[in-house]
Every structure is written in C-alpha cells, then in structure tokens.
Design an enzyme around this catalytic site. Structure first.
Site, short mmCIF file in Angstrom:
data_model
loop_
_atom_site.label_atom_id
_atom_site.label_comp_id
_atom_site.label_asym_id
_atom_site.label_seq_id
_atom_site.Cartn_x
_atom_site.Cartn_y
_atom_site.Cartn_z
N CYS A 7 -42.92 -19.05 -2.14
CA CYS A 7 -42.54 -18.98 -3.57
C CYS A 7 -43.33 -17.87 -4.24
O CYS A 7 -42.78 -17.08 -5.01
CB CYS A 7 -42.79 -20.31 -4.26
N HIS A 93 -40.86 -23.90 3.40
CA HIS A 93 -39.94 -23.23 2.49
C HIS A 93 -38.95 -22.57 3.45
O HIS A 93 -39.36 -21.77 4.30
CB HIS A 93 -40.69 -22.18 1.67
N HIS A 95 -36.72 -20.46 5.68
CA HIS A 95 -36.72 -19.02 5.97
C HIS A 95 -36.04 -18.78 7.30
O HIS A 95 -36.04 -19.63 8.18
CB HIS A 95 -38.13 -18.43 5.95
#
Length: 105
Positions: A7, A93, A95
C-alpha cells in the site's frame, strides 16, 4: 491498510520507481529477484489475496501483465500468484509476479 508495504509503495510513499502505473495498479522490480527479470504487479486497492479479489480486478491486472510484457519486450515469462502463507505468500496484499530468464525457485 496502514502497515502494508505494498500500500505504501503503490501510494508513492517510498519513492519506488514504477515501470508502469495507471488508476488500478503499479508495476515495479522485485527487490529480491528470483529471475533475471522479476516484476510485481500490485493493485492500488488493498486486496489481501485471490480469495478477496473480484473477477473484474484480476482481469484488469492480467491486462496490465500483457501491457507491461509488451512494453518491456518480454516475450517469454511466467506469472505467479501466491495465495496464503502455506503457498508462499509473504506480503498479504495481492500481487502478480512476472518472471523471465533464469528463474530460481
């Protein structure tokens, strides 16, 4: 998410050089490459993994994979998405790894 490294990167907080950027995602070089070319496609929206990902978002991300490989003249490559700790996901997150040339796993 406040403490998520991806982020922070995708928001531009860490000064990471982007290979590609649009309203959906950023693409940058992996700092611990597992191949001669190792890029990461990271959505700007925090999504933990494929289990939380919409079909629309994964479609956009795969379209970005295609754009970036054409842009960077990468003709042969592997894409990898790890989902969950037991599958090797280290940053939670979503990816996509783009790997090309001398892949070391």
């Amino acid at each position: 998410m406040e403490d998520c490294i991806f982020c922070k990167i995708s928001n531009g907080d860490l000064g990471t050089e982007f290979i590609y950027e649009d309203e959906t995602a950023v693409v940058f070089k992996d700092i611990n490459p597992k191949a001669d070319i190792h890029l990461l496609v990271v959505p700007k929206e925090h999504v933990q993994d494929l289990n939380e990902c919409s079909a629309e978002l994964i479609g956009k991300l795969m379209s970005i994979v295609k754009k970036v490989t054409v842009q960077e003249n990468i003709k042969s490559f592997r894409t990898v998405i790890n989902t969950g700790k037991d599958a090797g996901q280290e940053v939670f997150h979503l990816h996509i790894h783009i790997l090309s040339g001398n892949i070391k796993f």
